[in-house]
Design a protein around this motif. Sequence first.
Motif, short mmCIF file in Angstrom:
data_model
loop_
_atom_site.label_atom_id
_atom_site.label_comp_id
_atom_site.label_asym_id
_atom_site.label_seq_id
_atom_site.Cartn_x
_atom_site.Cartn_y
_atom_site.Cartn_z
N THR A 176 0.99 -1.15 0.45
CA THR A 176 0.18 0.11 -0.03
C THR A 176 1.07 0.60 0.45
OG1 THR A 176 -1.61 -1.15 1.43
CG2 THR A 176 -1.77 1.10 1.13
N LYS A 177 1.68 0.89 0.74
CA LYS A 177 2.92 2.40 1.04
C LYS A 177 3.61 2.68 -0.23
CE LYS A 177 6.93 3.65 3.60
NZ LYS A 177 8.11 3.97 4.37
N ALA A 178 4.11 1.43 -1.19
CA ALA A 178 4.70 1.47 -2.48
C ALA A 178 3.73 1.99 -3.48
CB ALA A 178 5.25 -0.44 -2.84
N ARG A 179 2.46 2.05 -3.12
CA ARG A 179 1.45 2.29 -4.30
C ARG A 179 1.35 4.02 -4.60
NH1 ARG A 179 -4.99 1.67 -6.95
NH2 ARG A 179 -4.97 3.08 -7.52
N ARG A 180 0.99 4.44 -3.04
CA ARG A 180 1.73 5.86 -2.72
C ARG A 180 3.18 6.49 -2.91
NH1 ARG A 180 -0.68 4.53 2.85
NH2 ARG A 180 -2.47 4.84 2.94
N LEU A 209 0.07 -11.59 -18.79
CA LEU A 209 -1.08 -11.03 -18.43
C LEU A 209 -1.51 -11.42 -16.79
CD1 LEU A 209 -3.98 -10.95 -20.78
CD2 LEU A 209 -2.62 -8.92 -20.96
N SER A 210 -1.25 -12.18 -16.40
CA SER A 210 -1.35 -13.03 -14.72
C SER A 210 -0.01 -12.55 -14.15
CB SER A 210 -1.85 -13.78 -14.54
OG SER A 210 -2.45 -15.00 -14.96
N SER A 211 0.83 -12.07 -14.96
CA SER A 211 1.81 -11.18 -13.88
C SER A 211 1.99 -9.20 -14.43
CB SER A 211 3.66 -11.29 -13.72
OG SER A 211 3.04 -11.51 -15.49
N ARG A 212 0.11 -8.84 -14.69
CA ARG A 212 0.85 -7.62 -14.95
C ARG A 212 -0.64 -6.89 -14.15
NH1 ARG A 212 -1.53 -3.98 -20.63
NH2 ARG A 212 -0.48 -2.73 -20.52
N ASN A 213 -0.36 -6.34 -12.89
CA ASN A 213 -1.31 -5.62 -11.99
C ASN A 213 -2.02 -5.01 -12.60
OD1 ASN A 213 -2.27 -3.70 -10.06
ND2 ASN A 213 0.25 -4.02 -8.76
N PRO A 214 -3.63 -5.07 -12.55
CA PRO A 214 -4.16 -4.04 -13.64
C PRO A 214 -4.99 -2.76 -12.93
CG PRO A 214 -5.24 -5.96 -11.73
CD PRO A 214 -3.97 -5.90 -11.50
N MET A 215 -4.13 -2.22 -11.09
CA MET A 215 -3.91 -0.94 -10.74
C MET A 215 -2.88 -0.87 -11.76
SD MET A 215 -4.12 -1.54 -6.69
CE MET A 215 -2.50 -2.72 -6.69
N ILE A 216 -2.11 -0.82 -12.84
CA ILE A 216 -1.34 -0.12 -12.61
C ILE A 216 -1.47 1.22 -13.61
CG2 ILE A 216 1.07 0.04 -14.48
CD1 ILE A 216 1.62 -1.21 -11.49
N ASP A 217 -2.29 0.35 -14.71
CA ASP A 217 -2.94 1.65 -15.68
C ASP A 217 -3.55 2.56 -14.71
OD1 ASP A 217 -2.44 0.06 -17.84
OD2 ASP A 217 -4.55 -0.78 -18.16
N ILE A 255 -2.23 3.83 -12.25
CA ILE A 255 -1.60 4.47 -11.23
C ILE A 255 -0.83 5.92 -12.14
CG2 ILE A 255 0.54 4.15 -10.26
CD1 ILE A 255 -0.81 1.47 -8.44
N LEU A 256 -0.40 4.65 -12.82
CA LEU A 256 0.36 5.61 -14.45
C LEU A 256 -0.40 6.33 -14.88
CD1 LEU A 256 2.80 2.43 -15.61
CD2 LEU A 256 3.37 4.27 -13.88
N ARG A 257 -1.87 5.93 -15.36
CA ARG A 257 -2.33 7.47 -16.03
C ARG A 257 -1.88 7.45 -17.32
NH1 ARG A 257 -2.62 9.06 -10.63
NH2 ARG A 257 -1.21 10.92 -11.04
N ASP A 258 -1.31 8.44 -18.18
CA ASP A 258 -1.31 8.84 -19.77
C ASP A 258 0.33 9.04 -19.96
OD1 ASP A 258 -0.93 10.92 -17.81
OD2 ASP A 258 -1.45 12.54 -19.25
N LYS A 259 0.72 8.19 -18.75
CA LYS A 259 2.30 8.32 -19.00
C LYS A 259 3.18 7.09 -19.62
CE LYS A 259 4.23 11.23 -15.71
NZ LYS A 259 5.67 12.16 -15.50
#
Length: 292
Positions: free
Chosen positions: A11-15, A37-45, A47-51
């Motif tokens: 949780t800290k890492a995400r922040r 796909l299984s190793s692709r965190n669905p939260m990354i999109d 988190i990273l937004r338009d980068k």
Amino acid sequence: MAIQWFPGHMTKARRQIEDKLKLIDVAIELLDSRLPLSSRNPMIDDILRDKPRLIILNKADLADPEATRKWLEYFKAQGHVAYPVDASTGTGVKDIPEQVKLLLKEKIDRQIAKGMNPRPMRALIVGIPNVGKSTLINRMAGRNIAATGDRPGVTKGQQWIKTGGNLELLDTPGILWPKFEDQNVGYRLAVTGAIKEEILNVEDIAFYAVKYLVKDYGSRFKERFGVTKLPEDLENPDEIVAVMEAVGRKRGCLVSGGRVDLEKASRTLLHELRAGKLGRFTLEVPEDQGSL
């Protein structure tokens, strides 16, 4: 068995990642070639937004090359730049700075047009635990600067690391997501070691691996473990147990009375699988994504 793992440091890492977004030019998303796909965190999109993003299929030396080819085509169709590397040996790693430069070409050209001397490119490396982020960073930096390990959760903090090719990297801890909507995802991650074994039933994970290996790599499985008969019904637990007992006997995983220690046999099988001793394998392909 439900598989969930979301330690507090994740949780800290995400922040921390979100706080650093304004400092970076591009994200390097590291995936496991054996289960992209299984190793692709669905939260990354989110988190990273338009980068801008570069997708790296790591551990390509352990993956089925034909399956990797299909995944490269899949990501290209999705509009992503992706290519395979082997961070352990360095294969493909030297091309990463140039790939980042191509992603940032318009931004760099604008800076040059304004008479500016472009500063070093800054990239954030993200990925789930045990996908090889620290190994990749060390390879790119040409020295052992990021902590590595064969277990998830090694990287705890963040640091800027200078590499060749006018590129600076920000290492981050691996982050999983709070809930696996499909338990197959959790099992696939567990098979490759992305989730700590201490919180799992290792026999369940090994049985899952056996079902997949028998289905897609049966002859190789028989040759490695000297198994004479493979299950005919992969949904029959008795047949899977019988195969695991055969593996255990071949590997000497016995207890008093000549019985097979299934837990020890399971750990042995998973160790050999992760070490590449069964050859190159992939646990999912694009055409199966509907079942992921």
